[in-house]
Design an enzyme around this catalytic site. Sequence first.
Site, PDB file in Angstrom:
ATOM      1  N   ARG A 101      18.245   3.657  47.380  1.00  0.00           N
ATOM      2  CA  ARG A 101      17.592   2.447  47.539  1.00  0.00           C
ATOM      3  C   ARG A 101      16.495   2.523  46.318  1.00  0.00           C
ATOM      4  NH1 ARG A 101      18.265  -2.278  47.222  1.00  0.00           N
ATOM      5  NH2 ARG A 101      20.413  -1.328  48.954  1.00  0.00           N
ATOM      6  N   LYS A 136       2.088 -12.146  33.491  1.00  0.00           N
ATOM      7  CA  LYS A 136       2.424 -12.107  34.686  1.00  0.00           C
ATOM      8  C   LYS A 136       3.341 -11.392  35.497  1.00  0.00           C
ATOM      9  CE  LYS A 136       1.274 -16.840  34.114  1.00  0.00           C
ATOM     10  NZ  LYS A 136       1.547 -18.918  34.105  1.00  0.00           N
ATOM     11  N   LYS A 168      -8.724 -18.789  26.253  1.00  0.00           N
ATOM     12  CA  LYS A 168      -8.057 -19.513  26.912  1.00  0.00           C
ATOM     13  C   LYS A 168      -9.036 -20.992  27.209  1.00  0.00           C
ATOM     14  CE  LYS A 168      -4.368 -18.375  29.852  1.00  0.00           C
ATOM     15  NZ  LYS A 168      -2.775 -19.106  29.481  1.00  0.00           N
ATOM     16  N   GLU A 198      -5.345 -21.478  22.677  1.00  0.00           N
ATOM     17  CA  GLU A 198      -4.828 -22.577  23.974  1.00  0.00           C
ATOM     18  C   GLU A 198      -5.100 -23.392  23.932  1.00  0.00           C
ATOM     19  OE1 GLU A 198      -3.589 -21.535  28.281  1.00  0.00           O
ATOM     20  OE2 GLU A 198      -5.545 -23.310  28.801  1.00  0.00           O
ATOM     21  N   ASP A 219      -0.233 -25.966  25.830  1.00  0.00           N
ATOM     22  CA  ASP A 219      -0.008 -25.686  26.973  1.00  0.00           C
ATOM     23  C   ASP A 219       0.706 -27.424  27.515  1.00  0.00           C
ATOM     24  OD1 ASP A 219       0.305 -24.220  28.959  1.00  0.00           O
ATOM     25  OD2 ASP A 219      -2.178 -25.370  29.413  1.00  0.00           O
TER      26      ASP A 219
END
Length: 282
Positions: A101, A136, A168, A198, A219
């Site tokens: 597994r 992410k 950002k 960004e 973006d």
Amino acid sequence: MRSLPRIVIEPLVRAALLEDLGRAGDLTTDAIIAEDAHATVALVSREPGVVAGTDCARLAWELVDPRIEVRDLLPDGSRVQPGTVIGAASGPARGLLSGERVALNFLGHLSGVATGTATIADAIAHTRARVADTRKTIPGLRALQKHAVKAGGGSNHRFGLDDAVLIKDNHIAVAGGITAAVGRARANVGHLVKIEVEVDSLEQLAELLPLGVDAVLLDNMGPELLREAVSMVAGRLVTEASGRITPATAIPIAEAGVDLISVGWLTHSARVLDIGLDHTGA
């Protein structure tokens, strides 16, 4: 492609095995399978895709029982079809079953990341754009997932907060604007550290261009707006598009002329590639 160093993957595979084996080991296998039983198994793809994570599968079995021999593994980045044999393993049957597994979890998940990446890389192959990952990632698996993105034909974005500056929208808001944020970054990071900013409008891009940064993250811009942005940049910066990109929407975005398309779901929502373990003999 180059494998990740064992020192990187072993702690992750070892932790997965410890989680699965728990306090008493594999109760099912130990109760049913004779200690001296041997078996041979094959890793077989059930669907088309791109393989990644073979070193994790190999190591899972080796850590359970060093007597297990894993052989004929396809290299990461290999394209497979239903029925393709990815590799084989033979040795003590208890070890093969107890490690199954964990081996399949790593192999299926990372092959899913590679396959998702290849879906977009193939779709935009006629353009200059490359598909890239993001931060992410599933906690603890970043190095493995980014390796899988490369196996699928993608590029790696920064690995963490410590290897590049990415300013950002919230950084800009708190700092008091793009010019202020870039100025402070320039004053406080080393000369080898690249800076990306960004923006979500052409007005912000116009403010950014004279500041001499290395890349711009465009973006949530549609293809037409991206074309205008790429024209304004005129090759002075690396251009990166992001924002809920799918294999279908990636095509017009890439055709707008950007250098990179960053896609978060490649890692945070990758669908596993269906890979099975077939018993082929003693």
